[in-house]
Write a protein that holds these residues in place. Structure first.
Motif, PDB file in Angstrom:
ATOM      1  N   GLY A  24     -14.576 -18.414  27.798  1.00 21.24           N
ATOM      2  CA  GLY A  24     -16.118 -19.134  27.703  1.00 21.24           C
ATOM      3  C   GLY A  24     -16.689 -18.711  29.256  1.00 21.24           C
ATOM      4  O   GLY A  24     -17.421 -19.467  29.710  1.00 21.24           O
ATOM      5  N   ALA A  27     -18.171 -12.687  30.543  1.00 23.23           N
ATOM      6  CA  ALA A  27     -17.989 -11.854  29.416  1.00 23.23           C
ATOM      7  C   ALA A  27     -17.683 -12.350  27.861  1.00 23.23           C
ATOM      8  O   ALA A  27     -18.529 -11.738  26.906  1.00 23.23           O
ATOM      9  CB  ALA A  27     -16.470 -11.103  29.536  1.00 23.23           C
ATOM     10  N   LYS A  47     -10.548 -22.653  27.486  1.00 22.05           N
ATOM     11  CA  LYS A  47      -9.508 -23.491  27.732  1.00 22.05           C
ATOM     12  C   LYS A  47     -10.016 -24.714  28.555  1.00 22.05           C
ATOM     13  O   LYS A  47      -9.457 -25.747  28.521  1.00 22.05           O
ATOM     14  CB  LYS A  47      -8.503 -22.834  29.083  1.00 22.05           C
ATOM     15  CG  LYS A  47      -7.393 -23.300  29.443  1.00 22.05           C
ATOM     16  CD  LYS A  47      -6.374 -22.350  30.019  1.00 22.05           C
ATOM     17  CE  LYS A  47      -6.795 -21.972  31.202  1.00 22.05           C
ATOM     18  NZ  LYS A  47      -5.959 -20.940  32.024  1.00 22.05           N
ATOM     19  N   ASP A  53     -16.043 -23.413  33.397  1.00 16.76           N
ATOM     20  CA  ASP A  53     -14.702 -22.887  33.685  1.00 16.76           C
ATOM     21  C   ASP A  53     -14.479 -21.595  34.111  1.00 16.76           C
ATOM     22  O   ASP A  53     -15.313 -20.795  33.686  1.00 16.76           O
ATOM     23  CB  ASP A  53     -13.449 -23.615  32.749  1.00 16.76           C
ATOM     24  CG  ASP A  53     -13.470 -22.853  31.616  1.00 16.76           C
ATOM     25  OD1 ASP A  53     -14.451 -22.140  31.294  1.00 16.76           O
ATOM     26  OD2 ASP A  53     -12.543 -22.784  30.894  1.00 16.76           O
ATOM     27  N   VAL A  55     -13.523 -17.976  36.207  1.00 16.58           N
ATOM     28  CA  VAL A  55     -13.848 -17.397  37.519  1.00 16.58           C
ATOM     29  C   VAL A  55     -15.445 -17.570  37.747  1.00 16.58           C
ATOM     30  O   VAL A  55     -16.084 -17.567  38.791  1.00 16.58           O
ATOM     31  CB  VAL A  55     -13.369 -16.235  37.579  1.00 16.58           C
ATOM     32  CG1 VAL A  55     -14.035 -15.375  38.853  1.00 16.58           C
ATOM     33  CG2 VAL A  55     -11.865 -16.271  37.959  1.00 16.58           C
ATOM     34  N   SER A  56     -16.093 -17.156  36.554  1.00 10.11           N
ATOM     35  CA  SER A  56     -17.420 -16.763  36.670  1.00 10.11           C
ATOM     36  C   SER A  56     -18.369 -17.769  37.405  1.00 10.11           C
ATOM     37  O   SER A  56     -19.185 -17.534  38.150  1.00 10.11           O
ATOM     38  CB  SER A  56     -18.243 -16.479  35.244  1.00 10.11           C
ATOM     39  OG  SER A  56     -17.372 -15.727  34.458  1.00 10.11           O
ATOM     40  N   GLY A  60     -19.896 -15.105  43.847  1.00  5.24           N
ATOM     41  CA  GLY A  60     -20.661 -15.058  44.620  1.00  5.24           C
ATOM     42  C   GLY A  60     -22.284 -14.583  44.207  1.00  5.24           C
ATOM     43  O   GLY A  60     -23.152 -14.720  44.716  1.00  5.24           O
ATOM     44  N   VAL A  62     -23.283 -11.663  43.524  1.00  6.97           N
ATOM     45  CA  VAL A  62     -23.870 -10.543  43.737  1.00  6.97           C
ATOM     46  C   VAL A  62     -23.579  -9.428  42.689  1.00  6.97           C
ATOM     47  O   VAL A  62     -22.366  -8.857  42.424  1.00  6.97           O
ATOM     48  CB  VAL A  62     -23.076  -9.951  45.185  1.00  6.97           C
ATOM     49  CG1 VAL A  62     -23.606  -8.544  45.724  1.00  6.97           C
ATOM     50  CG2 VAL A  62     -23.274 -10.891  46.193  1.00  6.97           C
ATOM     51  N   VAL A 165      -5.402 -20.941  23.394  1.00  8.39           N
ATOM     52  CA  VAL A 165      -5.014 -20.105  22.410  1.00  8.39           C
ATOM     53  C   VAL A 165      -3.485 -19.846  23.105  1.00  8.39           C
ATOM     54  O   VAL A 165      -3.167 -19.477  24.070  1.00  8.39           O
ATOM     55  CB  VAL A 165      -5.785 -18.665  22.477  1.00  8.39           C
ATOM     56  CG1 VAL A 165      -5.012 -17.750  21.880  1.00  8.39           C
ATOM     57  CG2 VAL A 165      -7.079 -19.053  21.701  1.00  8.39           C
ATOM     58  N   GLU A 219      -3.284 -15.076  30.747  1.00 12.92           N
ATOM     59  CA  GLU A 219      -3.104 -15.621  29.257  1.00 12.92           C
ATOM     60  C   GLU A 219      -3.735 -14.116  28.542  1.00 12.92           C
ATOM     61  O   GLU A 219      -3.133 -14.039  27.416  1.00 12.92           O
ATOM     62  CB  GLU A 219      -3.629 -16.606  28.932  1.00 12.92           C
ATOM     63  CG  GLU A 219      -2.857 -17.880  29.436  1.00 12.92           C
ATOM     64  CD  GLU A 219      -3.763 -19.128  30.066  1.00 12.92           C
ATOM     65  OE1 GLU A 219      -4.229 -18.808  31.162  1.00 12.92           O
ATOM     66  OE2 GLU A 219      -3.959 -20.053  29.357  1.00 12.92           O
ATOM     67  N   ASP A 373     -12.736  -9.437  32.931  1.00 12.33           N
ATOM     68  CA  ASP A 373     -11.608  -9.476  33.793  1.00 12.33           C
ATOM     69  C   ASP A 373     -10.347  -9.210  32.830  1.00 12.33           C
ATOM     70  O   ASP A 373      -9.079  -8.821  33.410  1.00 12.33           O
ATOM     71  CB  ASP A 373     -11.172 -10.733  34.626  1.00 12.33           C
ATOM     72  CG  ASP A 373     -12.144 -10.587  35.797  1.00 12.33           C
ATOM     73  OD1 ASP A 373     -13.082  -9.705  35.818  1.00 12.33           O
ATOM     74  OD2 ASP A 373     -12.035 -11.448  36.506  1.00 12.33           O
ATOM     75  N   LEU A 387     -15.229  -6.559  42.839  1.00 10.13           N
ATOM     76  CA  LEU A 387     -15.324  -8.023  42.960  1.00 10.13           C
ATOM     77  C   LEU A 387     -16.788  -8.342  43.451  1.00 10.13           C
ATOM     78  O   LEU A 387     -17.388  -9.327  43.024  1.00 10.13           O
ATOM     79  CB  LEU A 387     -14.340  -8.739  43.726  1.00 10.13           C
ATOM     80  CG  LEU A 387     -14.420 -10.256  43.824  1.00 10.13           C
ATOM     81  CD1 LEU A 387     -13.490 -11.020  43.136  1.00 10.13           C
ATOM     82  CD2 LEU A 387     -14.666 -10.718  45.062  1.00 10.13           C
ATOM     83  N   ASN A 391     -17.927  -6.401  39.261  1.00  8.61           N
ATOM     84  CA  ASN A 391     -17.273  -7.064  38.076  1.00  8.61           C
ATOM     85  C   ASN A 391     -18.085  -7.888  37.424  1.00  8.61           C
ATOM     86  O   ASN A 391     -18.064  -7.755  35.855  1.00  8.61           O
ATOM     87  CB  ASN A 391     -16.397  -7.896  38.637  1.00  8.61           C
ATOM     88  CG  ASN A 391     -15.045  -7.557  39.067  1.00  8.61           C
ATOM     89  OD1 ASN A 391     -14.903  -6.097  39.294  1.00  8.61           O
ATOM     90  ND2 ASN A 391     -14.200  -8.298  39.432  1.00  8.61           N
ATOM     91  N   LEU A 392     -19.276  -8.529  37.888  1.00  7.09           N
ATOM     92  CA  LEU A 392     -20.188  -9.261  37.004  1.00  7.09           C
ATOM     93  C   LEU A 392     -20.934  -8.216  35.977  1.00  7.09           C
ATOM     94  O   LEU A 392     -21.048  -8.579  34.878  1.00  7.09           O
ATOM     95  CB  LEU A 392     -21.071  -9.807  37.939  1.00  7.09           C
ATOM     96  CG  LEU A 392     -20.462 -11.260  38.653  1.00  7.09           C
ATOM     97  CD1 LEU A 392     -21.585 -11.500  39.694  1.00  7.09           C
ATOM     98  CD2 LEU A 392     -20.057 -12.326  37.829  1.00  7.09           C
TER      99      LEU A 392
END
Ligand SMILES: Cc1cc2nc3c(=O)[nH]c(=O)nc-3n(C[C@H](O)[C@H](O)[C@H](O)COP(=O)(O)OP(=O)(O)OC[C@H]3O[C@@H](n4cnc5c(N)ncnc54)[C@H](O)[C@@H]3O)c2cc1C
Length: 578
Positions: A24, A27, A47, A53, A55-56, A60, A62, A165, A219, A373, A387, A391-392
């Motif tokens: 969630g 991505a 999870k 929850d 990293v998103s 930062g 950017v 999962v 995971e 990711d 990063l 990445n975003l």
């Protein structure tokens, strides 16, 4: 192998869906939104709490945002240089070219993004990650992600929070058929049948020393590898991003662009000393920081005194999470340089992950897609890092393309049935640590893993001898994994995390042993040069059944090989873009 569920007497929820999204974060929620808009029944499992929850929410914010009038070629040339090669130029072109349209699409749905007075997206031009001018949006990632959750719900997605999962199910035809796992707050199991599965479970940082990476435990990689999918560029699952030693931080790259300078104990600008551009790509900055420490010129401080007050205030507005943490320390880091350290971010600022065959995120297992990711990002960030801006945009673009492709696939009907023995084995693995007596504790296994993975002397400065020794040590770690004991459902989450993190470490060290050169985040003391003659190749790792312990067989594929990556625009379009 007998099914342990009757013995344990735990209730099982059985569901059916067209598209199952695992994760969630950015991505996953984008994939859910797009697949739902295309008419698919979508279930999202997270999870933690989807939208809060992963990293998103710690990003930062950017984010690369290019418009058609921008100079794409200039961006690509600089990007390729900073990534130290291994980039698939056409793939980056596609992601960069669609970035502006996708951010505009999200903004049109009310996702909070700053606008100019005339209504266009507000972009700032910034020197980040060694690039001289990157057009970027400034997102406030916490409220941004909260809103994205609402967008997925509005498209009809069902979100199941606190669901882990533990295994993907495959059908008799070898394609993906769903997943099993448990919801730890309720102590219930679930089994979901799905025609298409989008793996958006984030990366792996082995709970390294950087903010926001606690849930990224590999995971996605472990689930995919167990289901028969290939992993790619796993040697690039190591990375470090400079972080303040007093508080967890992001936005360092922006501070560097505003005039912050890293200095050693002698007051020297360390990037100047190492002949690097300032700001430098993160892998070059890490090398300079670690070298200063190892050669006795540490600690390295970040000198922010040259940043004008107005720019500092703007930075504090752009990075409120860090600004608050900074205020709490009681130390004015803008007036008094304090030590900064390379914080371990694993695959998040690296690029290893599940091998995808095309931009829609198809993997080598039919029906299984990988995004964000979880997907290997070497085609778009090469041997370097995305990063601090890409990445975003990658999470957004890959989620968009995979959501559309998964919805299209789901129209073909139900998945093939799963053999009962396969499912029984999946349940066995899911529940084995529960109630086991006298076993190992997940926290102890994690500590052993971290000593192998996070320590730069073992995993940043690599050599054949060191990697072989790490692989031998991992055998012992795996034996501990097989004896993991969970006192309760929450503990069971930790058991699965360390198991997948161990598999990820195994794939990483095995792939690192194969790449005999130094490039980007992968440094080999015994092969200290970049070797474009032999190593314009990606590594591909496949989990092989190998006696008691798992093992990865690694081969390589040339970037130019047409089978390496199909960067044509995915056929599936759902008409959600303006
Ligand atoms: C401190 C920091 C700052 C950053 N700043 C920037 C930036 O400024 N610009 C930029 O471009 N990038 C930045 N990044 C990187 C960027 O945030 C990530 O690349 C991106 O958010 C990844 O999104 P994702 O959806 O793939 O993964 P995540 O957001 O990590 O989501 C993964 C999801 O999968 C779930 N999950 C995991 N395992 C399971 C399981 N077994 N079952 C069910 N669910 C599971 C998690 O709970 C979570 O919901 C930053 C990263 C960090 C750590």
């Amino acid at each position: 192998m007998s099914d342990p569920r009757p013995r344990l007497g735990v209730p099982v929820d059985e569901w059916e869906t067209d598209v199952l999204v695992i994760g969630g974060g950015l991505a996953g929620l984008v994939a859910a939104r797009v697949a739902g808009t295309a008419g698919a029944r979508v279930t999202v499992l997270a999870k933690g709490f989807a939208g809060a929850d992963g990293v998103s929410p710690f990003a930062g914010g950017v984010a690369l945002c290019l418009f058609p009038e921008d100079d794409l070629d200039a961006f690509l040339d600089e990007h390729e240089w900073a990534c130290e090669g291994l980039v698939h130029r056409e793939a980056v072109t596609r992601v960069a070219a669609i970035s502006g349209r996708l951010w505009e699409w999200l903004a049109a749905q009310g996702v909070p993004v700053e606008r100019e007075p005339l209504g266009t997206l507000r972009r700032r031009w910034l020197r980040v990650g060694g690039r001289s001018r990157v057009p970027r949006l400034a997102l406030e990632s916490v409220s941004f992600m909260r809103h994205l959750r609402r967008c997925a719900l509005a498209a009809g997605a069902r979100i199941l929070d606190h669901g882990v999962v533990t295994e993907l199910l495959t059908g008799e035809d070898g394609g993906v058929a769903g997943a099993v796992g448990f919801r730890y707050q309720e102590g219930r199991l679930f089994r979901i049948r799905a025609r298409a599965v989008v793996l958006a479970a984030g990366g792996c940082a082995w709970r390294g020393a950087h903010m926001g990476v606690h849930s990224a435990m590999g995971e996605g990689y472990g689930l995919a590898a167990r289901a028969g999918a290939e992993l790619a560029s796993m040697e690039y699952c190591t990375s470090y991003i400079a972080t303040c030693s007093l508080f967890d931080s992001h936005g360092q790259d922006v501070l560097a662009a505003l005039g912050g300078r890293f200095r050693n104990r002698l007051g020297e600008n360390i990037l100047e000393r190492h002949g690097e551009p300032d700001p430098a790509p993160p892998q070059r900055l890490t090398l300079a920081m670690l070298t200063e420490w190892l050669e006795g010129r540490g600690p390295v401080v970040f000198d922010l005194r040259a940043i004008p007050a107005e720019r500092r205030r703007q930075w504090e507005r752009d990075f409120p999470l860090v600004a608050r943490a900074l205020a709490r320390t009681g130390v004015d880091v803008f007036a008094q340089p304090v030590p900064w350290i390379p914080g371990f971010t694993g695959s998040i600022a690296g690029s290893g992950g599940v091998r995808t065959l095309d931009l829609a995120g198809r993997t080598t297992v039919p029906g299984l897609f990988a995004v964000g990711d979880t997907a290997c990002r070497t085609p778009v960030v090469g041997a370097g890092s995305g990063l601090t801006y890409l990445n975003l945009s990658w999470a957004l673009a890959s989620g968009y393309w995979a959501g559309a492709a998964a919805a299209e696939l789901a129209r073909e009907g139900l998945p093939a049935p799963t053999e009962p023995a396969v499912e029984a084995e999946a349940w066995n693995r899911a529940l084995a640590p529960l109630g086991r007596e006298g076993g190992t504790r997940p926290v102890d296994v994690l500590r052993r893993l971290q000593r192998l993975v996070v320590d730069p002397e073992r995993n940043f400065f690599r050599s054949a001898a060191g990697l072989k020794s790490s692989l031998r040590d991992l055998e012992g770690v795996w034996d501990d994994v097989c004896r993991l004991a969970a006192a309760d459902w929450h503990d069971l989450v930790r058991c699965h995390e360390v198991e997948h993190a161990t598999l990820t470490a195994l794939a990483m060290f095995s792939s690192a042993l194969v790449r005999q050169e130094t490039r980007g985040w992968h440094r080999r003391l015994d092969f200290p040069r970049r070797d474009d003659t032999h190593w314009r190749r990606w590594t591909v790792a496949r989990l092989e059944p190998c006696g008691e312990r798992p093992a990865f067989r690694v081969h390589t594929i040339a970037l130019e090989d047409p089978a390496a990556f199909d960067a044509r625009l995915p056929a599936a379009e759902v008409g959600v873009l303006p």
